[in-house]
Design a protein around this motif. Sequence first.
Motif: not given
Length: 382
Positions: A236-242, A277-284
């Motif tokens: 549901d959150v989308g591809v941003g989690l990739k 929304k509160h983590t940068t690319t590569g965040g955990v």
Amino acid sequence: MLEKPVILVAARDPARAMSLEHALQGADVRHVGDAEALLRETHLVSPDVVMVYTDLPSKVALGEVLTMLRGRSELVHTRWVAMGTQGLGPLLQAGADALMSDTTSTEAITYQLRTLLDRSRASREQTERVASLQRRLDTWEHEERVRDQLVHMLVHDLKNPISAVMGLLEVVEDDETITQESRDLLRMAREETHHLLHLSVNMLDVRKIQAGKMKLKPEFIFAPQLAEIVEQARGDVGVGLKDRHLRIELPQEIPALSADPEILRRIYANLLSNALKHTTTGGVITVRAVPQGAELLCTVRDDGEGIPAEDLPNLFAAFEVSRLTLHGRFDTGMGLAFCKLAVEGHGGRIWVESVRGQGASFFFSLPMEMDTEDDDFADLLI
């Protein structure tokens, strides 16, 4: 400017009123000479105090006249004084507020009248305040109904076209002839459209829960179903989690959890979206669930910028968001507000722990058994 208080002196002798006019110069003192005149005068004005002398000429018993007058709604603030040396019993039974002898000194009468005038004025002011508050309440309720109708119309009118746009963007994104740059732009457009859909649906659901219309459809959820719910929320959150490292740590077995799977999915989706929304690319981002006694303790943690301490108390209120963010996207705060209301609707609790610069952990607990109430959630079409 305050109006002069009105005092009616219902007596055979007009001199009784004249003596009070000099003692009560700030009041409008009027004389009525018989019961019929008293009835007529009280139709024209609502006096603050009426002094009824037992010698007042009347075709019916004065007790009956006073009973009739006290029953009129426009005279509810009027104070009634029975004056005389005999025949006071019927007036007392009819509801006189005070009894005085007709031989009482003018000074004593004046003192008593001022006290009754104060009570009458206080009663009128109290009624006016109540009426004013009722008008404000009626206006607020009307505005709330209009707002609910607008929100409902907004969500239901926008949900289908937004879903259609998302589908079309996905079709175009799969076209092998477009450039990678265009594909990235289409992906961003699809994510923002998805975000818009979540905003509108959360807004409607928060309004419904606040109105007490929550309808949970609980099912028994075991470890496999919980893992499936988390995976659905991830989609549901989308591809941003990739672009983030998502760690899912769920137990292999849990006691039966009675919960609404769709609402639980929405809770996870909103918390994952917030972490994204509160983590940068590569965040955990870590999703964890651990049975603790009669509760299931669920956690969604990110290693983002954290939340300032002053923002924590109001974080779950609608339209409240942390002032320290890594994204420029507009947010209403409805996602976290929905999570709080939905978790509490299950009989659970939700809270957050965060240290600035060290990420944030959102916890929510759900009891293994729960009671349900009625509600009607908006469908989220993806």
